[in-house]
Motif scaffolding. Structure first.
Motif, mmCIF file in Angstrom:
data_model
loop_
_atom_site.group_PDB
_atom_site.id
_atom_site.type_symbol
_atom_site.label_atom_id
_atom_site.label_comp_id
_atom_site.label_asym_id
_atom_site.label_seq_id
_atom_site.Cartn_x
_atom_site.Cartn_y
_atom_site.Cartn_z
ATOM 1 N N VAL A 210 21.893 36.432 -26.507
ATOM 2 C CA VAL A 210 20.956 37.555 -26.562
ATOM 3 C C VAL A 210 19.732 37.212 -25.719
ATOM 4 O O VAL A 210 19.295 36.063 -25.683
ATOM 5 C CB VAL A 210 20.537 37.828 -28.025
ATOM 6 C CG1 VAL A 210 19.554 38.983 -28.100
ATOM 7 C CG2 VAL A 210 21.764 38.117 -28.883
ATOM 8 N N VAL A 212 15.679 38.483 -24.130
ATOM 9 C CA VAL A 212 14.464 39.283 -24.243
ATOM 10 C C VAL A 212 13.542 38.826 -23.125
ATOM 11 O O VAL A 212 13.689 37.713 -22.610
ATOM 12 C CB VAL A 212 13.799 39.093 -25.629
ATOM 13 C CG1 VAL A 212 13.197 37.701 -25.767
ATOM 14 C CG2 VAL A 212 12.744 40.157 -25.905
ATOM 15 N N LEU A 227 10.143 39.086 -30.705
ATOM 16 C CA LEU A 227 10.835 37.796 -30.751
ATOM 17 C C LEU A 227 11.635 37.639 -32.045
ATOM 18 O O LEU A 227 12.757 37.102 -32.034
ATOM 19 C CB LEU A 227 9.832 36.657 -30.610
ATOM 20 C CG LEU A 227 9.149 36.547 -29.243
ATOM 21 C CD1 LEU A 227 7.949 35.600 -29.316
ATOM 22 C CD2 LEU A 227 10.132 36.086 -28.165
ATOM 23 N N THR A 230 14.756 39.563 -31.735
ATOM 24 C CA THR A 230 15.695 38.911 -30.821
ATOM 25 C C THR A 230 16.489 37.828 -31.537
ATOM 26 O O THR A 230 17.720 37.734 -31.400
ATOM 27 C CB THR A 230 14.941 38.302 -29.625
ATOM 28 O OG1 THR A 230 14.208 39.341 -28.963
ATOM 29 C CG2 THR A 230 15.902 37.652 -28.644
ATOM 30 N N VAL A 249 19.831 32.022 -27.082
ATOM 31 C CA VAL A 249 18.786 33.047 -26.968
ATOM 32 C C VAL A 249 18.016 32.762 -25.690
ATOM 33 O O VAL A 249 17.474 31.660 -25.520
ATOM 34 C CB VAL A 249 17.847 33.036 -28.188
ATOM 35 C CG1 VAL A 249 16.697 34.022 -27.987
ATOM 36 C CG2 VAL A 249 18.617 33.379 -29.460
ATOM 37 N N VAL A 251 14.857 33.650 -23.484
ATOM 38 C CA VAL A 251 13.532 34.268 -23.522
ATOM 39 C C VAL A 251 12.952 34.197 -22.113
ATOM 40 O O VAL A 251 12.514 33.130 -21.665
ATOM 41 C CB VAL A 251 12.605 33.569 -24.529
ATOM 42 C CG1 VAL A 251 11.246 34.268 -24.572
ATOM 43 C CG2 VAL A 251 13.238 33.541 -25.916
ATOM 44 N N LEU A 342 20.558 42.732 -25.133
ATOM 45 C CA LEU A 342 19.162 42.681 -24.712
ATOM 46 C C LEU A 342 18.313 43.378 -25.760
ATOM 47 O O LEU A 342 18.643 44.476 -26.211
ATOM 48 C CB LEU A 342 18.989 43.380 -23.361
ATOM 49 C CG LEU A 342 17.567 43.498 -22.795
ATOM 50 C CD1 LEU A 342 17.015 42.118 -22.456
ATOM 51 C CD2 LEU A 342 17.555 44.407 -21.560
ATOM 52 N N VAL A 343 17.216 42.741 -26.153
ATOM 53 C CA VAL A 343 16.291 43.333 -27.117
ATOM 54 C C VAL A 343 15.069 43.837 -26.373
ATOM 55 O O VAL A 343 14.473 43.104 -25.569
ATOM 56 C CB VAL A 343 15.882 42.315 -28.199
ATOM 57 C CG1 VAL A 343 14.908 42.945 -29.194
ATOM 58 C CG2 VAL A 343 17.120 41.801 -28.941
#
Length: 418
Positions: A210, A212, A227, A230, A249, A251, A342-343
Motif C-alpha cells: 500500500v 501514500v 498515515l 494507510t 507500506v 510512504v 493507494l490511500v
C-alpha cells in the motif's frame, strides 16, 4: 526508533460508539471529555508538546478485526478516525489549545480490540505488528511509557478500564499507571447483540503493498489521519500462514527541491526531519512490542534514478516501511508495479485518478483507491458570523503546515526582537 520528543505520554481510553452512529452522537459522547482533558495536559509558554494517545475500544457492533479483511473495515474505521480527529481539532480551537505546536498537544489515535475470546486461537497477546488495531492483551505487553491513564465515567467506561487493568496486571510485573476519570456524554452505551454486522457490497481484496504520498511537513492531525488509514489498509500476516508475503507500506515524502517555493519556506523541515517524524508516528500506532528496538532494522538506500532514495524500516519479518523521496506527483506508484493500493485524502482524488491513468499507459493493473475523509469542524462548531468564523479559522490552522510555519516564523522573529 527513538521518538524525537521525550515528553510524558498519557493514555485516554474511549469506548467506541455503535457502528453507524451519527456524528452528532460521537460529539455528544466525546466532546465533554476532550474539553475537560485538553487544558490539563498542555504546558503553555514552553517548547514542550505533551503527547496524548487515544485508544478507542471497538464496540461489539464491530466484527473482531482479525476475522475479516482490513479492507472490509476500512470505511467505518477511517470514518471513526476522521470524525474523532475532527472533533479533537474543534475542541482544541474552542479551548485555545495548540495542536502539534510548542506548548500544545500531540494527539494520536489507535483502535483497541477487547474481545479476546472471539479472536482466532493463539492470536491474543501476539499481535505486536497489527496496529492501528491491537488486541488488549498485546497492548498490555507493550512498553508504553504512560504516566497517567484517563478513563471516562459510566458503566461502559469502567468496564473498559477494568479490562485494561486486568490485562496489564496479568502481563506485567509492575502496576498500571495512576488512573483519572473524566466526564463523558450520554451517547456511550453498550450496543445490543443485534448490532454486530459490517455489510460489504461485492468481493473485498486484501492488500500487502500500500502507498501514500505527501510533504508531511510539520506533521499535524491531517497527516496522522492519512498515515493511520494507510497502515490500516495493509493486511497483517496470518500467523497460520508462515509463507505469506510480508507487508510493504510505501510512504512517498516530497523531496526538498520541490518545496523551495513553499510559503514561509525558511522553516520548511528538511526531508530527513520529515522522514524521521513520519516514521516515529507510524511506529507509535503500528508497533506494540515490549522491545521495539530488538525487532527493528533500518536501511539507507540510495540508488540512481527516480525514487531511488529510501529509508527502509523493517519490523520483524512481517512489515517494511519504505520512506521514499519523491520528485514528481506520482512517486513509486508508477515505478513499482507491485503496489496494489493507494490511500488518498478526499482533496486529492484527482491525483489518484492520474496515477491510475499512468499505470494503464504502462499496461499495469490499476490501484485500488482508499479515500480518507477530509477533516471537518463544521458539525461541532458554530457556523454563525463573528466568533464562529474565528473558531473555523482556528480549526483550519491546526491542520495546516503553512499556518504552523507562519506561527513558528513569527515566534522566532518575536524572540529575536525581544
Amino acid at each position: 526508533m527513538a521518538p524525537l520528543s521525550q515528553e510524558p505520554v498519557s493514555l485516554l481510553l474511549l469506548p467506541a460508539l455503535v457502528l453507524g452512529s451519527t456524528t452528532a452522537s460521537l460529539i455528544s459522547a466525546y466532546k465533554k471529555t476532550f474539553e475537560t482533558l485538553f487544558p490539563r495536559l498542555v504546558q503553555p509558554n514552553t517548547q514542550a508538546i505533551s503527547r496524548l494517545d487515544v485508544a478507542i475500544a471497538l464496540s461489539p457492533s464491530y466484527p473482531p478485526s482479525p476475522n475479516i479483511p482490513r479492507s472490509a473495515l476500512f470505511i467505518p474505521i477511517q470514518r471513526l478516525l476522521a470524525e474523532t480527529y475532527s472533533l479533537i481539532c474543534a475542541v482544541a480551537a474552542e479551548t485555545k489549545v495548540d495542536l502539534d505546536f510548542p506548548g500544545g498537544l500531540d494527539v494520536r489515535i489507535f483502535l483497541l480490540e477487547t474481545r479476546v475470546d472471539e479472536l482466532p486461537r493463539g492470536l491474543s497477546g501476539t499481535q505486536v505488528l497489527s496496529g492501528p488495531v491491537v488486541d488488549i492483551q498485546t497492548f498490555a505487553l507493550a512498553a508504553r511509557p504512560y504516566t497517567t491513564i484517563y478513563s471516562v465515567e459510566g458503566e461502559v467506561g469502567e468496564g473498559l478500564l477494568r479490562s485494561l487493568i486486568t490485562a496489564w496486571q496479568s502481563k506485567k510485573s509492575r502496576s498500571a499507571p495512576p488512573v483519572q476519570r473524566l466526564p463523558s456524554g450520554p451517547a456511550i452505551v453498550q450496543p445490543s447483540a443485534s448490532q454486530t454486522a459490517v455489510h460489504e457490497d461485492g468481493p473485498v481484496t486484501s492488500h500487502k503493498s500500500v502507498a501514500v504520498g505527501g510533504t508531511f511537513d510539520h506533521l499535524h492531525i491531517g497527516h496522522k489521519l492519512l498515515l493511520t488509514a494507510t497502515v490500516l489498509a495493509a493486511e497483517p500476516s496470518n500467523p497460520s500462514s508462515p509463507t505469506e508475503a510480508p507487508r510493504l507500506v510505501t510512504v512517498g515524502i516530497t523531496g526538498d527541491a520541490l518545496l523551495v517555493n513553499k510559503k514561509y519556506g525558511s522553516v520548511v523541515e528538511p526531508w530527513s526531519v520529515r522522514q524521521q517524524r513520519t516514521a516515529e508516528f507510524i511506529e507509535s500506532i503500528l508497533v506494540f512490542h515490549p522491545d521495539v528496538s530488538s525487532i527493528t532494522k533500518t536501511e539507507h538506500i540510495d540508488q540512481p534514478g527516480p525514487n531511488g532514495k529510501i529509508v527502509r524500516v523493517t519490523y520483524g519479518a512481517d512489515i517494511s516501511i519504505n520512506y521514499t523521496e519523491i520528485s514528481d506527483p506520482f512517486g513509486p506508484t508508477i515505478t513499482d508495479e507491485g503496489i496494489s493500493a493507494l490511500v488518498i485524502s478526499g482533496e486529492t482524488r484527482a491525483g489518484g485518478n492520474a496515477v491510475n491513468d499512468k499505470r494503464k499507459e504502462k499496461g499495469w493493473k490499476e490501484l485500488e483507491i482508499f479515500e480518507v475523509d477530509v477533516l471537518d469542524a463544521s458539525v461541532a462548531m458554530d457556523k454563525d458570523e463573528g466568533d464562529g468564523r474565528k473558531k473555523q479559522e482556528s480549526f483550519q490552522g491546526k491542520i495546516s503546515s503553512t499556518d504552523i510555519r507562519r506561527r513558528l516564523l513569527e515566534t522566532t522573529r518575536a524572540s529575536a526582537a525581544g
